[in-house]
Write a protein that holds these residues in place. Sequence first.
Motif, PDB file in Angstrom:
ATOM      1  N   ARG A  24      80.438 -28.290  43.691  1.00 43.52           N
ATOM      2  CA  ARG A  24      81.048 -27.777  44.922  1.00 43.52           C
ATOM      3  C   ARG A  24      80.239 -28.080  46.174  1.00 43.52           C
ATOM      4  O   ARG A  24      80.798 -28.451  47.197  1.00 43.52           O
ATOM      5  CB  ARG A  24      81.266 -26.267  44.814  1.00 43.52           C
ATOM      6  CG  ARG A  24      82.306 -25.908  43.782  1.00 43.52           C
ATOM      7  CD  ARG A  24      82.618 -24.455  43.809  1.00 43.52           C
ATOM      8  NE  ARG A  24      83.549 -24.107  42.754  1.00 43.52           N
ATOM      9  CZ  ARG A  24      83.906 -22.884  42.469  1.00 43.52           C
ATOM     10  NH1 ARG A  24      83.415 -21.870  43.148  1.00 43.52           N
ATOM     11  NH2 ARG A  24      84.753 -22.631  41.497  1.00 43.52           N
ATOM     12  N   LEU A  25      78.934 -27.891  46.108  1.00 43.17           N
ATOM     13  CA  LEU A  25      78.121 -28.088  47.307  1.00 43.17           C
ATOM     14  C   LEU A  25      77.808 -29.567  47.552  1.00 43.17           C
ATOM     15  O   LEU A  25      77.957 -30.057  48.669  1.00 43.17           O
ATOM     16  CB  LEU A  25      76.819 -27.280  47.204  1.00 43.17           C
ATOM     17  CG  LEU A  25      75.892 -27.401  48.421  1.00 43.17           C
ATOM     18  CD1 LEU A  25      76.529 -26.765  49.656  1.00 43.17           C
ATOM     19  CD2 LEU A  25      74.540 -26.769  48.123  1.00 43.17           C
ATOM     20  N   TRP A  28      80.541 -31.788  49.236  1.00 38.19           N
ATOM     21  CA  TRP A  28      80.696 -31.416  50.642  1.00 38.19           C
ATOM     22  C   TRP A  28      79.509 -31.910  51.461  1.00 38.19           C
ATOM     23  O   TRP A  28      79.681 -32.447  52.557  1.00 38.19           O
ATOM     24  CB  TRP A  28      80.840 -29.902  50.786  1.00 38.19           C
ATOM     25  CG  TRP A  28      80.810 -29.479  52.229  1.00 38.19           C
ATOM     26  CD1 TRP A  28      81.816 -29.583  53.142  1.00 38.19           C
ATOM     27  CD2 TRP A  28      79.700 -28.922  52.930  1.00 38.19           C
ATOM     28  NE1 TRP A  28      81.408 -29.112  54.367  1.00 38.19           N
ATOM     29  CE2 TRP A  28      80.103 -28.703  54.265  1.00 38.19           C
ATOM     30  CE3 TRP A  28      78.394 -28.578  52.548  1.00 38.19           C
ATOM     31  CZ2 TRP A  28      79.257 -28.151  55.224  1.00 38.19           C
ATOM     32  CZ3 TRP A  28      77.548 -28.031  53.503  1.00 38.19           C
ATOM     33  CH2 TRP A  28      77.992 -27.827  54.831  1.00 38.19           C
ATOM     34  N   LEU A  29      78.314 -31.740  50.921  1.00 31.96           N
ATOM     35  CA  LEU A  29      77.109 -32.141  51.651  1.00 31.96           C
ATOM     36  C   LEU A  29      77.107 -33.635  51.919  1.00 31.96           C
ATOM     37  O   LEU A  29      76.747 -34.080  53.011  1.00 31.96           O
ATOM     38  CB  LEU A  29      75.883 -31.727  50.833  1.00 31.96           C
ATOM     39  CG  LEU A  29      74.531 -31.759  51.492  1.00 31.96           C
ATOM     40  CD1 LEU A  29      74.518 -30.971  52.787  1.00 31.96           C
ATOM     41  CD2 LEU A  29      73.472 -31.220  50.532  1.00 31.96           C
ATOM     42  N   GLU A  31      79.675 -35.473  52.437  1.00 25.03           N
ATOM     43  CA  GLU A  31      80.672 -35.743  53.469  1.00 25.03           C
ATOM     44  C   GLU A  31      80.319 -35.131  54.816  1.00 25.03           C
ATOM     45  O   GLU A  31      80.693 -35.667  55.860  1.00 25.03           O
ATOM     46  CB  GLU A  31      82.026 -35.194  53.036  1.00 25.03           C
ATOM     47  CG  GLU A  31      82.664 -35.923  51.899  1.00 25.03           C
ATOM     48  CD  GLU A  31      83.997 -35.306  51.505  1.00 25.03           C
ATOM     49  OE1 GLU A  31      84.539 -34.501  52.288  1.00 25.03           O
ATOM     50  OE2 GLU A  31      84.495 -35.630  50.414  1.00 25.03           O
ATOM     51  N   ALA A  32      79.627 -34.010  54.813  1.00 21.02           N
ATOM     52  CA  ALA A  32      79.441 -33.213  56.029  1.00 21.02           C
ATOM     53  C   ALA A  32      78.492 -33.839  57.034  1.00 21.02           C
ATOM     54  O   ALA A  32      78.705 -33.736  58.244  1.00 21.02           O
ATOM     55  CB  ALA A  32      78.950 -31.810  55.676  1.00 21.02           C
ATOM     56  N   ALA A 137      75.300 -23.254  53.963  1.00 18.88           N
ATOM     57  CA  ALA A 137      76.390 -22.522  53.322  1.00 18.88           C
ATOM     58  C   ALA A 137      75.864 -21.147  52.963  1.00 18.88           C
ATOM     59  O   ALA A 137      74.672 -20.974  52.692  1.00 18.88           O
ATOM     60  CB  ALA A 137      76.857 -23.254  52.066  1.00 18.88           C
ATOM     61  N   ILE A 177      83.311 -23.501  58.509  1.00 18.36           N
ATOM     62  CA  ILE A 177      84.471 -23.601  57.620  1.00 18.36           C
ATOM     63  C   ILE A 177      84.412 -22.464  56.615  1.00 18.36           C
ATOM     64  O   ILE A 177      83.428 -22.343  55.874  1.00 18.36           O
ATOM     65  CB  ILE A 177      84.465 -24.948  56.864  1.00 18.36           C
ATOM     66  CG1 ILE A 177      84.457 -26.113  57.849  1.00 18.36           C
ATOM     67  CG2 ILE A 177      85.646 -25.033  55.908  1.00 18.36           C
ATOM     68  CD1 ILE A 177      84.062 -27.429  57.231  1.00 18.36           C
ATOM     69  N   THR A 179      86.103 -20.749  53.247  1.00 17.55           N
ATOM     70  CA  THR A 179      86.844 -21.220  52.086  1.00 17.55           C
ATOM     71  C   THR A 179      87.596 -20.048  51.476  1.00 17.55           C
ATOM     72  O   THR A 179      86.992 -19.218  50.797  1.00 17.55           O
ATOM     73  CB  THR A 179      85.880 -21.847  51.051  1.00 17.55           C
ATOM     74  OG1 THR A 179      85.072 -22.818  51.712  1.00 17.55           O
ATOM     75  CG2 THR A 179      86.639 -22.497  49.913  1.00 17.55           C
ATOM     76  N   ARG A 186      80.729 -22.534  55.159  1.00 19.48           N
ATOM     77  CA  ARG A 186      79.811 -23.656  55.323  1.00 19.48           C
ATOM     78  C   ARG A 186      79.768 -23.988  56.801  1.00 19.48           C
ATOM     79  O   ARG A 186      80.742 -23.760  57.518  1.00 19.48           O
ATOM     80  CB  ARG A 186      80.302 -24.862  54.520  1.00 19.48           C
ATOM     81  CG  ARG A 186      80.338 -24.598  53.034  1.00 19.48           C
ATOM     82  CD  ARG A 186      81.013 -25.708  52.289  1.00 19.48           C
ATOM     83  NE  ARG A 186      80.986 -25.430  50.859  1.00 19.48           N
ATOM     84  CZ  ARG A 186      81.677 -26.086  49.971  1.00 19.48           C
ATOM     85  NH1 ARG A 186      82.475 -27.080  50.348  1.00 19.48           N
ATOM     86  NH2 ARG A 186      81.597 -25.788  48.697  1.00 19.48           N
ATOM     87  N   THR A 188      77.996 -26.775  59.993  1.00 20.29           N
ATOM     88  CA  THR A 188      77.162 -27.864  60.493  1.00 20.29           C
ATOM     89  C   THR A 188      76.956 -27.644  61.974  1.00 20.29           C
ATOM     90  O   THR A 188      77.804 -27.071  62.656  1.00 20.29           O
ATOM     91  CB  THR A 188      77.815 -29.245  60.268  1.00 20.29           C
ATOM     92  OG1 THR A 188      79.043 -29.298  60.983  1.00 20.29           O
ATOM     93  CG2 THR A 188      78.071 -29.517  58.799  1.00 20.29           C
TER      94      THR A 188
END
Length: 194
Positions: A24-25, A28-29, A31-32, A137, A177, A179, A186, A188
């Motif tokens: 899960r993390l 995302w990391l 992509e983020a 997050a 964001i 969820t 999460r 940035t």
Amino acid sequence: MTSMNQYHLTFLNSPEWAELLRTRLLPWLREAAELGDDVLEVGPGPGLTTDLLLELADRVTAVEIDADLAHKLAARLDGTRATVVHGDATTVDLEPDRFSAATCFTMLHHVESPEAQDRLFVRVRQLLRPGGMFVGADASASDELREAHIDDTYVPVDPDTLELRLTTAGFTDITVITTPGENQFRFTARRPRG
């Protein structure tokens, strides 16, 4: 001072938690944000998130306030591209403007007050290079989470106020964001380039 009960310490070092982080993390990391070459991790605990960061960055400096956790993690990561520092991230002696990115994962709610959390945000901005990213997050407040934090420091961050708090700390390009159904958020943020 932060504290964590034994249930937390056991879970944060479990194969189940490692799998959740990986599935899960980590996606995302990736992509983020581009983390760059020199990443600061605030509050690694047993270091399962540090292991993931070592897959994404050339060098990781993990700052852990709990002496026992810091010493165990330093021993486990000896000989890797990670450096573990025992200290409070708001006051630890690190070079300003050094890090390409900073991270904190599921640790903000263990910081003893909103004021201390805000001091942490300011210090992270100071440690980042201009243009550096702050990525994190955390869990949202819930009755279930409160029950899991008996004898813990438990000061949940309201994701609805986080953008303003990060702006006040000097960050820009902020995203928060939430969820639904996962009881987490999460974020940035970027240290301005100028």
